[in-house]
Design a protein around this motif. Sequence first.
Motif, mmCIF file in Angstrom:
data_model
loop_
_atom_site.group_PDB
_atom_site.id
_atom_site.type_symbol
_atom_site.label_atom_id
_atom_site.label_comp_id
_atom_site.label_asym_id
_atom_site.label_seq_id
_atom_site.Cartn_x
_atom_site.Cartn_y
_atom_site.Cartn_z
ATOM 1 N N THR A 33 0.525 -0.938 0.049
ATOM 2 C CA THR A 33 -0.159 0.109 0.040
ATOM 3 C C THR A 33 0.713 1.686 0.086
ATOM 4 O O THR A 33 0.279 2.570 -0.498
ATOM 5 C CB THR A 33 -0.656 -0.123 1.496
ATOM 6 N N ILE A 34 1.897 1.221 0.303
ATOM 7 C CA ILE A 34 2.970 2.847 -0.167
ATOM 8 C C ILE A 34 4.120 1.726 -0.814
ATOM 9 O O ILE A 34 4.292 0.690 -1.082
ATOM 10 C CB ILE A 34 3.632 2.822 1.916
ATOM 11 N N ALA A 35 5.447 3.047 -1.323
ATOM 12 C CA ALA A 35 6.353 2.585 -1.972
ATOM 13 C C ALA A 35 7.041 2.380 -0.897
ATOM 14 O O ALA A 35 7.913 3.183 -0.033
ATOM 15 C CB ALA A 35 6.104 3.559 -2.977
ATOM 16 N N LEU A 36 7.664 1.025 -1.188
ATOM 17 C CA LEU A 36 8.798 0.599 -0.392
ATOM 18 C C LEU A 36 9.821 0.644 -1.132
ATOM 19 O O LEU A 36 9.803 -0.323 -2.618
ATOM 20 C CB LEU A 36 8.817 -0.400 0.132
ATOM 21 N N SER A 40 15.321 0.962 0.852
ATOM 22 C CA SER A 40 14.321 2.382 2.442
ATOM 23 C C SER A 40 14.403 1.373 3.555
ATOM 24 O O SER A 40 15.024 0.340 3.775
ATOM 25 C CB SER A 40 12.545 1.835 1.788
ATOM 26 N N GLN A 41 14.725 2.519 4.572
ATOM 27 C CA GLN A 41 15.009 1.841 5.927
ATOM 28 C C GLN A 41 13.874 2.015 6.239
ATOM 29 O O GLN A 41 12.815 2.546 6.774
ATOM 30 C CB GLN A 41 15.888 3.102 6.579
ATOM 31 N N VAL A 42 13.321 1.104 7.665
ATOM 32 C CA VAL A 42 12.364 0.911 8.364
ATOM 33 C C VAL A 42 12.525 0.858 9.453
ATOM 34 O O VAL A 42 13.859 0.351 9.875
ATOM 35 C CB VAL A 42 11.880 -0.363 7.775
ATOM 36 N N MET A 43 11.989 0.877 10.619
ATOM 37 C CA MET A 43 11.945 0.556 12.585
ATOM 38 C C MET A 43 11.048 0.878 12.852
ATOM 39 O O MET A 43 9.954 1.060 12.403
ATOM 40 C CB MET A 43 13.352 2.319 12.725
ATOM 41 N N ALA A 44 11.314 0.047 14.250
ATOM 42 C CA ALA A 44 9.547 -0.601 14.887
ATOM 43 C C ALA A 44 9.589 0.815 15.426
ATOM 44 O O ALA A 44 10.568 1.465 15.942
ATOM 45 C CB ALA A 44 9.760 -1.538 15.580
ATOM 46 N N THR A 45 7.974 1.474 16.171
ATOM 47 C CA THR A 45 7.825 2.417 16.558
ATOM 48 C C THR A 45 8.218 2.055 17.854
ATOM 49 O O THR A 45 7.525 3.327 19.021
ATOM 50 C CB THR A 45 6.713 2.739 16.061
ATOM 51 N N GLY A 46 7.633 0.787 17.942
ATOM 52 C CA GLY A 46 7.346 0.336 19.362
ATOM 53 C C GLY A 46 5.527 0.460 19.637
ATOM 54 O O GLY A 46 5.188 0.338 21.140
ATOM 55 N N ALA A 47 4.478 0.901 18.823
ATOM 56 C CA ALA A 47 3.052 0.864 19.023
ATOM 57 C C ALA A 47 2.675 -0.431 18.953
ATOM 58 O O ALA A 47 3.202 -1.076 18.327
ATOM 59 C CB ALA A 47 2.658 2.227 17.782
ATOM 60 N N ASP A 48 1.595 -0.598 20.015
ATOM 61 C CA ASP A 48 0.999 -2.285 19.649
ATOM 62 C C ASP A 48 -0.035 -1.784 18.285
ATOM 63 O O ASP A 48 -0.495 -0.487 18.246
ATOM 64 C CB ASP A 48 -0.294 -2.177 21.240
ATOM 65 N N THR A 49 0.089 -2.728 17.740
ATOM 66 C CA THR A 49 -0.831 -3.224 16.456
ATOM 67 C C THR A 49 -2.261 -3.947 16.968
ATOM 68 O O THR A 49 -2.347 -4.633 17.813
ATOM 69 C CB THR A 49 0.037 -4.218 15.938
ATOM 70 N N LEU A 63 13.077 -7.770 13.837
ATOM 71 C CA LEU A 63 13.709 -7.663 12.850
ATOM 72 C C LEU A 63 14.457 -5.931 13.105
ATOM 73 O O LEU A 63 15.131 -5.534 12.682
ATOM 74 C CB LEU A 63 14.086 -7.927 11.986
ATOM 75 N N CYS A 64 13.587 -5.219 13.150
ATOM 76 C CA CYS A 64 13.201 -4.039 12.725
ATOM 77 C C CYS A 64 13.219 -3.044 14.092
ATOM 78 O O CYS A 64 13.188 -1.758 14.761
ATOM 79 C CB CYS A 64 11.750 -3.101 12.140
ATOM 80 N N ARG A 65 14.301 -3.755 14.852
ATOM 81 C CA ARG A 65 14.143 -2.600 16.457
ATOM 82 C C ARG A 65 15.593 -1.196 16.166
ATOM 83 O O ARG A 65 15.438 -0.549 17.107
ATOM 84 C CB ARG A 65 14.752 -3.777 17.236
ATOM 85 N N ALA A 66 16.429 -1.709 15.113
ATOM 86 C CA ALA A 66 17.385 -0.779 14.916
ATOM 87 C C ALA A 66 16.236 -0.322 13.489
ATOM 88 O O ALA A 66 16.209 -0.576 12.521
ATOM 89 C CB ALA A 66 18.280 -0.722 15.252
ATOM 90 N N PRO A 67 16.662 0.250 13.127
ATOM 91 C CA PRO A 67 16.660 1.003 11.300
ATOM 92 C C PRO A 67 17.387 -0.636 10.491
ATOM 93 O O PRO A 67 18.368 -0.355 10.802
ATOM 94 C CB PRO A 67 17.445 1.537 11.167
ATOM 95 N N VAL A 68 16.176 -0.881 9.359
ATOM 96 C CA VAL A 68 17.150 -1.673 9.034
ATOM 97 C C VAL A 68 16.679 -1.553 7.234
ATOM 98 O O VAL A 68 15.942 -1.418 7.286
ATOM 99 C CB VAL A 68 17.374 -3.083 8.974
ATOM 100 N N THR A 98 7.607 2.492 10.709
ATOM 101 C CA THR A 98 7.952 4.088 10.059
ATOM 102 C C THR A 98 9.387 3.535 8.610
ATOM 103 O O THR A 98 10.021 2.454 9.357
ATOM 104 C CB THR A 98 8.540 4.982 10.992
ATOM 105 N N ALA A 99 8.518 4.206 7.745
ATOM 106 C CA ALA A 99 9.583 3.299 6.831
ATOM 107 C C ALA A 99 10.126 5.051 6.488
ATOM 108 O O ALA A 99 9.738 6.722 5.748
ATOM 109 C CB ALA A 99 8.838 3.045 5.760
ATOM 110 N N LYS A 100 11.430 5.379 5.784
ATOM 111 C CA LYS A 100 12.040 6.263 5.620
ATOM 112 C C LYS A 100 12.749 5.245 3.459
ATOM 113 O O LYS A 100 13.739 4.934 3.609
ATOM 114 C CB LYS A 100 13.389 6.719 6.638
#
Length: 125
Positions: A33-36, A40-49, A63-68, A98-100
């Motif tokens: 649903t988003i362009a990746l 692209s770097q992704v990282m967990a936000t800590g928000a509950d799903t 795997l996404c505790r740090a940017p990867v 989050t994705a950058k």
Amino acid sequence: MSVTAAGEGPWLDDAAGRLVRPFTVSNGRTRPTIALDLLSQVMATGADTLGYLGPEHAQVLDLCRAPVSVAEIAAQLRLPAVVTKVLLADLVDCGALTAKPPAFHHNPTDRSLLEAVLDGLRRQL
């Protein structure tokens, strides 16, 4: 022959490999649903799903505790990049990631940059 239990990771058979087809993981979806980009770097936000997420989603969050990069996650999960992108998009959509986009300081198709990369790879071989 050993088969991993459902809660212990991907379902694998020593001889046959993955017992669950990759596109089953994304419910047959092939478009995120988003362009990746693969870089692209992704990282967990800590928000509950909210809602049900599959075991692969939980693996991604781990795997996404740090940017990867998206490519690194696909390699770790042993899934095609397009399936990985769908999983990542699910998690971005629910606020868990989050994705950058990749930050290129140079033109990624700059001939001199590509030649330098090729020269470096040749030296490694």
